[in-house]
Write an enzyme that holds these catalytic residues in place. Structure first.
Site, PDB file in Angstrom:
ATOM      1  N   TYR A 142       0.817  -1.219   0.000  1.00 14.12           N
ATOM      2  CA  TYR A 142       0.000   0.000   0.000  1.00 14.12           C
ATOM      3  C   TYR A 142       0.850   1.268   0.000  1.00 14.12           C
ATOM      4  CZ  TYR A 142      -4.062  -2.927   1.101  1.00 14.12           C
ATOM      5  OH  TYR A 142      -5.056  -3.869   1.073  1.00 14.12           O
ATOM      6  N   LYS A 193       3.219 -15.697   1.630  1.00 14.64           N
ATOM      7  CA  LYS A 193       3.225 -16.516   0.403  1.00 14.64           C
ATOM      8  C   LYS A 193       4.686 -16.735  -0.001  1.00 14.64           C
ATOM      9  CE  LYS A 193       0.201 -17.218  -2.355  1.00 14.64           C
ATOM     10  NZ  LYS A 193      -0.442 -18.538  -2.671  1.00 14.64           N
ATOM     11  N   ASP A 226      -3.222 -17.908   1.563  1.00 18.33           N
ATOM     12  CA  ASP A 226      -4.476 -18.377   0.942  1.00 18.33           C
ATOM     13  C   ASP A 226      -5.069 -19.538   1.745  1.00 18.33           C
ATOM     14  OD1 ASP A 226      -2.208 -19.762   0.126  1.00 18.33           O
ATOM     15  OD2 ASP A 226      -2.994 -20.291  -1.842  1.00 18.33           O
ATOM     16  N   ASP A 250      -5.175  -6.955   5.779  1.00 23.80           N
ATOM     17  CA  ASP A 250      -6.396  -6.217   5.444  1.00 23.80           C
ATOM     18  C   ASP A 250      -7.523  -7.205   5.119  1.00 23.80           C
ATOM     19  OD1 ASP A 250      -8.096  -4.181   4.782  1.00 23.80           O
ATOM     20  OD2 ASP A 250      -6.996  -3.511   3.012  1.00 23.80           O
ATOM     21  N   ASP A 254     -10.730  -8.675   7.846  1.00 24.99           N
ATOM     22  CA  ASP A 254     -12.143  -8.486   7.502  1.00 24.99           C
ATOM     23  C   ASP A 254     -12.862  -9.836   7.436  1.00 24.99           C
ATOM     24  OD1 ASP A 254     -12.012  -5.783   7.407  1.00 24.99           O
ATOM     25  OD2 ASP A 254     -12.558  -5.570   5.296  1.00 24.99           O
TER      26      ASP A 254
END
Ligand code: NAD
Length: 370
Positions: A142, A193, A226, A250, A254
């Site tokens: 980001y 990852k 994942d 992020d 959520d």
């Protein structure tokens, strides 16, 4: 008796209404002699823009720098949709995060038994759930450069975001996660990852080394991000603390949050580095929800996320774990007694507004505190 300086920044919309309920709880703790909280308030977001033309003033930032904890409400709303980008309401929150160096974002996902049926997952999967997601907040994709959209010679456009992490950035977030785990279930899952990202390879290496040298007493597991997303809906109770980067954090926070029901229930904390001389760290506590313009000013907002955020301040900035437990138990108690704001209303329950919910939690707290 310990004394703490709190800066209250209610902000806009329902932030103003829910902060009133936090003040009642602070007042209770002051009167009961458990600690002395000195509170100051200031403007942030649209309210600060209306009064001063900026989303937060230097004077308010100075108070935030000196406070033991900042309790933040919410900012924004349609009234400020067209203000210049640099002074938009959200800029106040971003400046607080940046200037206070808040690199660790803590998002608990707790499922109160009384609300287990409101989850999108089956009751047996979520009842009693208590996960903490520790998200790196100031680095990663980001923020890193280059970050741009360029037009190529053939007229096609190309967009670039860049993910960079350094050893020290990973070390400090890993230490924060291990410290937290020691106060909870003593288990950390590190999600990245490493199979396809170089930052994932370094992340895994550094977390492994921090574990060896700093926290061998804590159980560590590595998990691909994942797979972590999948496991969060398959068997969320296997997790205690999950530490991960800004982007995966992020998404995963959520996802975990939704196991618990409503936005009005979700607190968060953002922590800075521990100061070597004072042993204290900068910290900001805020509900995950926004200013909810659709219900603002109507006395309908659920104050639980903001009250639970103050509970996190008790735990992580004031070392008042027992009192934080009391706040959590008081919230669980009123939910078990059937009190519901509109956002979490279920048939057969008692629908109440912001002040009534805050009052019920306060009454329960008084009972529990004896
Ligand atoms: P929102 O979180 O404000 O509201 C989303 C929905 O959830 C609305 O229907 C709202 O009524 C409901 N809701 C949220 N909190 C609730 C509560 N405590 N009790 C009952 N219902 C609740 O998100 P939005 O509508 O996308 O954004 C509104 C404004 O808030 C925008 O200006 C946005 O930029 C801002 N925002 C601020 C923050 C922040 O201050 N950290 C976070 C998110 C959004």
């Amino acid at each position: 008796m310990a004394t703490f300086n709190l800066l209250l920044l209610p902000g806009d919309g329902i932030g103003v209404e829910t902060m009133v309920e936090v003040e009642r709880i602070i007042d209770f703790f002051n009167r009961s002699g458990r600690a002395t909280f000195n509170t100051q308030s200031d403007l942030v977001g649209g309210a600060a823009y209306d009064a001063h033309g900026v989303a937060i003033t230097d004077a308010a930032m100075d108070k935030a720098q000196k406070a033991d904890a900042v309790i933040f409400g919410s900012v924004g709303g349609p009234k400020w949709a067209d203000v210049p980008y640099a002074v938009r309401p959200e800029a106040g929150l971003l400046r607080l995060r940046k200037d206070l160096g808040l690199f660790a974002n803590l998002r608990p996902a707790i499922c109160y038994p009384a609300l287990a049926d409101a989850s999108s997952l089956k009751r047996e999967l979520v009842e009693g759930l208590d996960i903490m997601i520790v998200r790196e907040l100031t680095g990663g994709v980001y923020f890193c450069e280059p970050k741009e959209i360029v037009t190529l010679e053939n007229g096609e456009k190309r967009a670039i975001d860049t993910q960079i992490y350094t050893t020290s950035e990973i070390e400090r977030i890993a230490k924060a996660a291990f410290d937290l785990a020691r106060k909870r279930g003593n288990k950390v899952h590190s999600a990245e990852k490493h199979n396809v990202m170089r930052t994932g390879v370094l992340w895994k290496e550094v977390v492994t080394e921090v574990h060896r040298s700093y926290a061998p007493d804590v159980q560590l597991e590595h998990i691909l991000a994942d797979n972590c997303a999948m496991q969060l809906v398959r068997n969320p109770k296997q997790f205690d603390v999950i530490v991960t980067d800004n982007l995966f954090g992020d998404v995963l926070s959520d996802e975990a949050a939704m196991a618990t029901g409503s936005l009005g229930m979700l607190p968060s904390a953002s922590l800075g580095a521990v100061d070597a001389t004072t042993g204290k760290r900068k910290a900001l506590y805020e509900p995950v929800h926004g200013s909810a313009p659709d219900i603002a000013g109507k006395g309908l907002a659920n104050p639980i996320a903001t009250i639970a955020s103050f509970g996190m301040a008790l735990r992580y900035s004031c070392d008042m774990g027992a009192e934080a437990d009391l706040v959590d138990q008081a919230i669980a108690g009123v939910l078990a007694a059937g009190y519901r704001t509109g956002d979490i209303m279920q048939s057969g329950m008692k629908q109440v507004g912001t002040a009534e919910m805050g009052g019920a939690i306060l009454d329960e707290l008084k009972k529990l505190a004896g």
